[in-house]
Write a protein that holds these residues in place. Sequence first.
Motif, mmCIF file in Angstrom:
data_model
loop_
_atom_site.group_PDB
_atom_site.id
_atom_site.type_symbol
_atom_site.label_atom_id
_atom_site.label_comp_id
_atom_site.label_asym_id
_atom_site.label_seq_id
_atom_site.Cartn_x
_atom_site.Cartn_y
_atom_site.Cartn_z
ATOM 1 N N ASP A 198 14.459 -68.819 20.088
ATOM 2 C CA ASP A 198 15.668 -68.647 19.287
ATOM 3 C C ASP A 198 15.392 -67.967 17.939
ATOM 4 O O ASP A 198 16.101 -68.165 16.980
ATOM 5 C CB ASP A 198 16.353 -70.003 19.060
ATOM 6 C CG ASP A 198 15.440 -70.977 18.333
ATOM 7 O OD1 ASP A 198 14.252 -70.647 18.156
ATOM 8 O OD2 ASP A 198 15.898 -72.062 17.954
ATOM 9 N N ASN A 263 18.517 -58.406 14.548
ATOM 10 C CA ASN A 263 19.811 -58.986 14.894
ATOM 11 C C ASN A 263 20.707 -57.923 15.519
ATOM 12 O O ASN A 263 20.899 -56.854 14.969
ATOM 13 C CB ASN A 263 20.478 -59.650 13.683
ATOM 14 C CG ASN A 263 20.462 -58.796 12.451
ATOM 15 O OD1 ASN A 263 19.557 -57.994 12.252
ATOM 16 N ND2 ASN A 263 21.469 -58.923 11.628
ATOM 17 N N LYS A 264 21.251 -58.267 16.689
ATOM 18 C CA LYS A 264 21.997 -57.287 17.489
ATOM 19 C C LYS A 264 23.214 -56.735 16.756
ATOM 20 O O LYS A 264 23.633 -55.619 17.000
ATOM 21 C CB LYS A 264 22.461 -57.956 18.792
ATOM 22 C CG LYS A 264 21.390 -58.109 19.839
ATOM 23 C CD LYS A 264 21.727 -57.220 21.011
ATOM 24 C CE LYS A 264 20.741 -57.151 22.145
ATOM 25 N NZ LYS A 264 19.348 -57.281 21.876
ATOM 26 N N ASP A 265 23.798 -57.525 15.871
ATOM 27 C CA ASP A 265 25.017 -57.114 15.190
ATOM 28 C C ASP A 265 24.766 -56.419 13.864
ATOM 29 O O ASP A 265 25.670 -56.302 13.060
ATOM 30 C CB ASP A 265 25.884 -58.351 14.894
ATOM 31 C CG ASP A 265 26.638 -58.798 16.115
ATOM 32 O OD1 ASP A 265 26.908 -57.937 16.960
ATOM 33 O OD2 ASP A 265 26.952 -59.977 16.211
ATOM 34 N N PRO A 267 24.795 -53.566 12.576
ATOM 35 C CA PRO A 267 25.718 -52.576 11.973
ATOM 36 C C PRO A 267 26.981 -53.187 11.385
ATOM 37 O O PRO A 267 27.717 -52.495 10.693
ATOM 38 C CB PRO A 267 26.062 -51.660 13.148
ATOM 39 C CG PRO A 267 24.982 -51.857 14.139
ATOM 40 C CD PRO A 267 24.578 -53.285 14.001
ATOM 41 N N VAL A 268 27.283 -54.450 11.672
ATOM 42 C CA VAL A 268 28.461 -55.070 11.051
ATOM 43 C C VAL A 268 28.089 -56.355 10.302
ATOM 44 O O VAL A 268 28.944 -57.182 10.032
ATOM 45 C CB VAL A 268 29.561 -55.401 12.097
ATOM 46 C CG1 VAL A 268 30.165 -54.121 12.633
ATOM 47 C CG2 VAL A 268 29.028 -56.230 13.243
ATOM 48 N N LEU A 277 20.353 -65.517 7.915
ATOM 49 C CA LEU A 277 19.471 -65.558 9.083
ATOM 50 C C LEU A 277 18.043 -65.907 8.683
ATOM 51 O O LEU A 277 17.343 -66.628 9.387
ATOM 52 C CB LEU A 277 19.486 -64.212 9.812
ATOM 53 C CG LEU A 277 20.700 -63.925 10.694
ATOM 54 C CD1 LEU A 277 20.687 -62.493 11.184
ATOM 55 C CD2 LEU A 277 20.718 -64.874 11.885
ATOM 56 N N LYS A 282 16.041 -68.304 11.305
ATOM 57 C CA LYS A 282 16.278 -67.599 12.565
ATOM 58 C C LYS A 282 15.515 -66.278 12.607
ATOM 59 O O LYS A 282 15.225 -65.758 13.670
ATOM 60 C CB LYS A 282 17.776 -67.298 12.744
ATOM 61 C CG LYS A 282 18.661 -68.521 12.783
ATOM 62 C CD LYS A 282 18.400 -69.344 14.023
ATOM 63 C CE LYS A 282 19.245 -70.606 14.014
ATOM 64 N NZ LYS A 282 18.620 -71.671 14.814
ATOM 65 N N TYR A 464 23.766 -45.248 13.992
ATOM 66 C CA TYR A 464 23.980 -46.557 14.603
ATOM 67 C C TYR A 464 24.074 -46.443 16.122
ATOM 68 O O TYR A 464 23.512 -47.236 16.858
ATOM 69 C CB TYR A 464 25.260 -47.200 14.065
ATOM 70 C CG TYR A 464 25.117 -47.756 12.675
ATOM 71 C CD1 TYR A 464 24.092 -48.657 12.376
ATOM 72 C CD2 TYR A 464 25.988 -47.409 11.666
ATOM 73 C CE1 TYR A 464 23.964 -49.181 11.106
ATOM 74 C CE2 TYR A 464 25.873 -47.928 10.385
ATOM 75 C CZ TYR A 464 24.859 -48.818 10.104
ATOM 76 O OH TYR A 464 24.725 -49.334 8.858
ATOM 77 N N LYS A 465 24.828 -45.431 16.572
ATOM 78 C CA LYS A 465 25.024 -45.309 18.017
ATOM 79 C C LYS A 465 23.711 -45.013 18.728
ATOM 80 O O LYS A 465 23.474 -45.495 19.829
ATOM 81 C CB LYS A 465 26.040 -44.214 18.323
ATOM 82 C CG LYS A 465 27.441 -44.682 18.030
ATOM 83 C CD LYS A 465 28.463 -43.695 18.479
ATOM 84 C CE LYS A 465 29.844 -44.288 18.274
ATOM 85 N NZ LYS A 465 30.876 -43.280 18.378
ATOM 86 N N LEU A 468 21.722 -48.217 18.912
ATOM 87 C CA LEU A 468 22.281 -49.137 19.893
ATOM 88 C C LEU A 468 22.239 -48.583 21.311
ATOM 89 O O LEU A 468 22.716 -49.227 22.247
ATOM 90 C CB LEU A 468 23.735 -49.479 19.528
ATOM 91 C CG LEU A 468 23.933 -50.751 18.716
ATOM 92 C CD1 LEU A 468 23.150 -50.706 17.428
ATOM 93 C CD2 LEU A 468 25.396 -50.978 18.410
#
Lengths: 505, 320
Positions: A198, A263-265, A267-268, A277, A282, A464-465, A468
């Motif tokens: 985790d 962290n996957k998010d 960009p936001v 975090l 984490k 970002y794109k 990702l």
Amino acid sequence: MKSTYRLSRMIILFILFSLSMGCSPAAKDRIADDSWTRISMMANLHTAQVPAETIELLLEEKTNTRLDIQWIPDGSYDAKMYASLATGTLPKALYLKNAASFSSMISEIRSGLFWEIGPYLDSFPNLSLLKQEVLDNIRVDGKLYALYQERALARQGVIYRKDWADKLGLGPPETLEDLYMMLKKFTLEDPDGNGRNDTIGLTDRSDLIYGAFKSIASYHGVPNEWGFVEDVGTIKLKPEFMFQEFKDTLDFFRRLHEEGLINKDFPVTSKADQQELLIQGKAGVYIGAMGDVVSLEARLQEVNPDASLDVHNRVNGPKGPKIWASSGYGTVVLFPKSAISTEEELLKILEFYDQLMSPEAANLIYWGLEDTHYKVVDGKAATLGTHNQKDKDVKPYQALMVGGFSTIPNMLVPYYNLEVKEKAERLIVDNEQFLVYDPTVSLTSETFNIKGNRIMESIHSAVYKYILGMIDEEGFDRAVEVWLKEGGQQIIHEFNASYLKKQAH
Amino acid sequence: MSETVIKAAPNPETKKKSQESGLLKRMIKNRSIYFMILPGLLYFVIFKYIPMSGLVIAFQNYQPYLGIMGSPWVGLEHFQRLFSEPLFFNILSNTLILFFINLLFYFPVPIILALMLNEVRINFFKRFVQTLVYVPHFMSWVIIVSITFVMLSMDRGIINELFVMMGFEKINFLMSTEWFRPMYVLQVIWREAGWGTIIYLAAMAAIDPGLYEASRIDGASRMRQIWHITLPSIRSVIVVLLILKIGDVLELGFEHIYLLLNSMNREVAEIFDTYVYTAGLKQGQFSFSTAVGFFKSVIGLILVMLANWLSKKAGEEGIY
């Protein structure tokens, strides 16, 4: 009938009451006589609430000035600044929050909206201590319009969980490969020992400059915003994202994202969530301003008393250690002609700023009150009381400061009881050994001023794109094509012309 | 009706004249009553019409220190720039698509909800449900969007965790271009549907109960009653609200969209309002963003006139 009468009377009373509330700041009992200079200012508020007035009152007394400070929350500062510019309600001292705000104000400065202060500085003992090299960065067409607040040239570095690294037998990340391995092991090898998968390596946020991206780009050898390339015998300026190193950085991040090491998010993700975090245990690595290590560690230890953080700065990439440099200033102060009508008044206001750069005033707004907010240990200032207390009383006033530790003689330097903070400060100085400067700081491009920020959005979105995995290299190149077509070509042309003109001088 | 009036009058010309002088006479006679509309009139002139003159900066190169009087006149330059920007069609289509999605998926929801509430027999239960569905309206978009963020996040977002548990792939709702529009309209429905029922419920309360009784005697089922009595009775209310809704066309909720906007979904989420904000207030291009806002208002005006014309064609009243 009677009740309506009563109601309307109540409404009138209420209105009168709220009017008198609105007037109360003016009626505030302050020891002020008419000889005092009055200065209205708009300043950037970094804390959640408007500060207590204690320090403001002391500062007023010390400098014989009546201050009228309008605190604007950081998030809406630029919008509010333009609004008061458009409505002609600028204060006498206008703070611009950073270099980006300053560069978007250049056309207004050129058009003569602000006082030129260059010729006056030498007659003030403290203001004349401001550094020429930094002042050169904020000159417009060779003229000086602003005072600046000092910033270290490069504060970026790696903050990581020391206890996790020790447990997994990792040293500080000396190379990019080390950094990658650290992120990978922090993710996969259960550094917190709770038997669950985790944790992640890097925590980042939606900021390609002050987040991790630009620093890691520097480690890869990407130039700072603009770089030079050999083009048929001549040297030409090109934007950073047209360099191969930039694509290497993109691939690096793409790999982190694919393998779930970041962290996957991101960009936001906001800065608060990003730090959370790390604090909640984490994530193990935070790349950003190294000075933040103190507050991060304090908050981390509230959650987990056994945790500890360390900082590191020299991450070697293909070109050795590199780090991007800021221009040496943070906030700048401008003096609108619309609010300051005479030269005489301008001189009075500059005199206030001269006094603000005296060690007593600087200590007051930076450190607070002696024995309440700080005490002097070995000739250095050690903070007293809680973070909260300092946020409420002192921290907002730091935004008013002009100059800084290196320009104000005898200003108290911080005393650190934390080894890690001292190390962070040392590494910030060490960063100056391998800085990468932005060559366009002193160059101008009209097209860049008009739509530079707007057309950069397509590049940011493509970055970002790509990370990702939503577009491939071809897709990224297409975004660069779009940038070139929408004005980028013109910007490149104008910056190069401006560069040649400067070289010729 | 008006035809018969004209036929009855021997000479329409004189009739009109005497009507006009009659109006003036009436105004003088009832001046105290006419005087009462003065505050309202002044309000519109001072706060709505005079500020409109500020639109003139769309045709200037407005510089704050020169003021409106001193700024150089550039004519249609800003409009030319707007129409030649590749971004323009993108923003226009985003705005219109969001508007039509809103109209198609959100607009009917309060009507359906109101019909359902209207059929609830137990008064206490009806009130209770009504109150519950109003509540979301009082929440700010900031809170709604934050809740959505927490729920839809890729890292430990509850919805995505659920997907994983059920064996599906995670979906990147927040950063995808495909999910932006559904997310937008669902949030609008969640927040506004309950509040939107108020006017319909009021209209339904005004329906003569005799109509229902009569239809029940004729053996009409519940569904038949809704179809033949309730809906036709509130038709004019629906039409007026529809026109008003179209009037807000381009008010898609700046705050809401601005909060949802990020660099990943910009190509579908950037609308006129957010663009005006970034270009105008964040980058200080006052004239250009005024031109954009002006253009947006013109589209809005055209759509309202169109809707009003259509509703008159369909035999309804319209709003003017």
